[in-house]
Design an enzyme around this catalytic site. Structure first.
Site, PDB file in Angstrom:
ATOM      1  N   SER A   1      65.000   5.650 -54.613  1.00 41.74           N
ATOM      2  CA  SER A   1      63.702   5.421 -55.228  1.00 41.74           C
ATOM      3  C   SER A   1      63.896   4.188 -56.189  1.00 41.74           C
ATOM      4  O   SER A   1      64.672   3.850 -56.444  1.00 41.74           O
ATOM      5  CB  SER A   1      63.329   6.554 -55.964  1.00 41.74           C
ATOM      6  OG  SER A   1      64.296   7.051 -57.291  1.00 41.74           O
ATOM      7  N   LYS A   2      62.379   4.006 -56.533  1.00 37.93           N
ATOM      8  CA  LYS A   2      62.359   2.799 -57.726  1.00 37.93           C
ATOM      9  C   LYS A   2      63.207   3.385 -59.106  1.00 37.93           C
ATOM     10  O   LYS A   2      63.859   2.434 -59.624  1.00 37.93           O
ATOM     11  CB  LYS A   2      60.991   2.710 -58.024  1.00 37.93           C
ATOM     12  CG  LYS A   2      60.625   1.533 -58.793  1.00 37.93           C
ATOM     13  CD  LYS A   2      59.139   1.423 -59.111  1.00 37.93           C
ATOM     14  CE  LYS A   2      58.477   2.259 -60.069  1.00 37.93           C
ATOM     15  NZ  LYS A   2      57.176   2.055 -60.444  1.00 37.93           N
TER      16      LYS A   2
END
Length: 487
Positions: free
Chosen positions: A242-243
């Site tokens: 994920s970011k």
């Protein structure tokens, strides 16, 4: 990054089979609309060299390619499903649904509870007509059948089956008249004659809804072949990348910088970090695919030639940022200095260097490119070709500096002043002859000479540097450094 890899696999498959690569903007959820996102997508794909044959930008025979511009198309099919008994009107308010979720653990709007809610299955035909005539807000939901198994053959996973009792009655048409992804993707894939669609494995739970829509709308024999791609995993292999993971671990997960238009928050990208698009495509292709050999470096043309779905893994692929940088370093080595010139020049200019001589720049790149991992490394590795060192690694020189070394470089300067052939071999020969004559070991004077020209203990062969700098600049740097070394 996962989104770009999905595009890449679609692109490679389309090109391999001489088909059309189509980019459709699926923007039916207006609550999630983000200003600038569409332009960002097109810019990312342009940078990666994944140019669609049909899209909202280039057009095509099945325009428009934005689902928000196709809104009028979808209601016809939703109403057809209602008339057939495969879908129904639901008049429940958001508040009523929220209350149901509070009252019933793991609530699903489906066969177990649809009879308790306000919809055209629980209400009389008269009541439904009245609500519709009054313009009462409503959605259209698919009526999932009970006790059925639906299946399809995934190009990666093989036969995949679903129990319809585990799937809720998804909304097909929202109260604003916009379709959900479920209805829009089926209708558009049919109307646009899509033959293959690859997406992330997170879409697998939606497959039974889509399968039934293809069946109910009478298009089952024209349904595209599907492939659900494995996830890109965190470096430790535990969960989807994920970011937040990128921010925590210090690497990008977006292709390019993205600035949130609402918060102004910047999410860094591979492009701005100094990755080449060739390397980015290459590393993405290897996340979940290989051609069965030990080859790791592929051009886009080679990927197209070698790509096949039977070599795509079912398992998730762990992302390794060090390996990603390795791909970039290998691509910097692989490309010619001429190919790199227009990519390196802006990096140097952004740092304030004047780079007016392209011929010199190409020679400099040839000398240093094997030492660079990311494009900004070219500044570190080559700035001294364009500007004199502003400081020296004196700790590497002064402890062993003496008058004999000062005298050595003064003599060297005189010899170089009279050097008629300013080329690497001649410069090295003169240097080594003087070293022997003065009784030095080569290491005693070679390192100080490098630091005179570069400022530190790095760079390519020192006589290559001197040749490129030229006679006047080399002598000037010896003078300037001697003053610093003897101060």
């Amino acid at each position: 990054m996962g989104g770009v890899r999905t595009v890449l696999f679609n692109y490679l498959f389309a090109r391999k089979h001489k088909g059309a690569f189509i980019l459709r903007i699926e923007d039916t959820d207006q609550n999630r609309y983000v200003e600038g996102a569409e332009a960002y997508i097109f810019e990312c794909l342009k940078w990666c060299g994944l140019n669609p044959d049909e899209s909202a930008v280039v057009g095509g025979p099945f325009a428009p390619y934005r689902q928000s511009e196709r809104k009028a198309i979808y209601r016809e099919y939703a109403e057809k499903l209602v008339a057939q008994g495969h879908a129904y009107y639901a008049f429940d308010t958001p508040e009523e649904l929220e209350q149901k979720r509070k009252d019933i653990p793991n609530f699903q709007y489906g066969h177990a509870h649809r009879g308790e809610l306000r919809n055209s299955l629980s209400l009389s035909e008269h009541d439904v007509d009245q609500l519709l005539d009054a313009g009462t807000p409503h959605v259209i939901r698919i009526k999932m059948p009970e006790d059925e198994t639906v299946s399809f053959t995934d190009m990666i996973r093989g036969e995949v089956a679903f129990d319809t009792n585990q799937v809720d009655d998804k909304v097909l048409l929202k109260a604003d008249g916009m379709p959900t992804y479920h209805l829009a993707v089926v209708v558009d894939d049919f109307l646009m004659k899509i033959t293959h669609a690859f997406r992330g494995e997170e879409w697998l739970p939606s497959a039974p809804v889509h399968l039934l829509l293809w069946k109910y709308l009478g298009w089952y024999d024209q349904m595209p072949q599907w492939a659900h791609l494995p996830l890109i995993l965190k470096p430790d292999g535990h969960g989807k990348l994920s970011k937040r993971d990128g921010a925590r671990l210090g690497f990008p997960v977006y292709a390019m910088n993205w600035t949130d238009p609402k918060t102004g928050e910047l999410t860094p990208g591979f492009r701005e970090l100094g990755f080449l698009p060739e390397a980015f495509d290459n590393l993405l292709a290897m996340l979940g695919w290989n051609d069965g050999t030990d080859q790791e470096i592929f051009t886009l043309e080679e990927l197209i030639e070698r790509f096949s779905m039977d070599r795509v893994s079912k398992a998730g692929a762990k992302f390794d940022f060090e390996k990603a940088k390795w791909y970039n370093a290998e691509w910097i080595k692989k490309l010619s200095a001429e190919d790199l010139k227009d990519r390196v020049k802006p990096v140097l200019q952004d740092k304030g260097l004047e780079v007016a001589n392209d011929e010199l720049l190409v020679k400099v790149i040839s000398l240093v490119k094997d030492r660079c991992t990311l494009l900004p490394d070219f500044y570190t590795q080559s700035s001294y070709f364009f500007i004199q060192p502003q400081e020296y690694d004196l700790n590497a020189v002064k402890p062993k500096w003496n008058d004999a070394k000062t005298e050595f470089f003064q003599v060297l300067k005189d010899k170089y002043q009279n050097e008629a052939n300013w080329e690497r071999a001649a410069l090295e020969n003169t240097f080594k002859e003087l070293t022997t004559e003065k009784g030095f070991k080569i290491g005693d004077v070679m390192l100080p000479f490098r630091i005179m020209l570069v400022g530190g203990k790095f760079g390519p062969h020192v006589f290559d540097i001197a040749e490129l700098l030229g006679k006047e600049e080399t002598l000037n740097r010896i003078d300037k450094a001697l003053a610093a070394f003897t101060a």
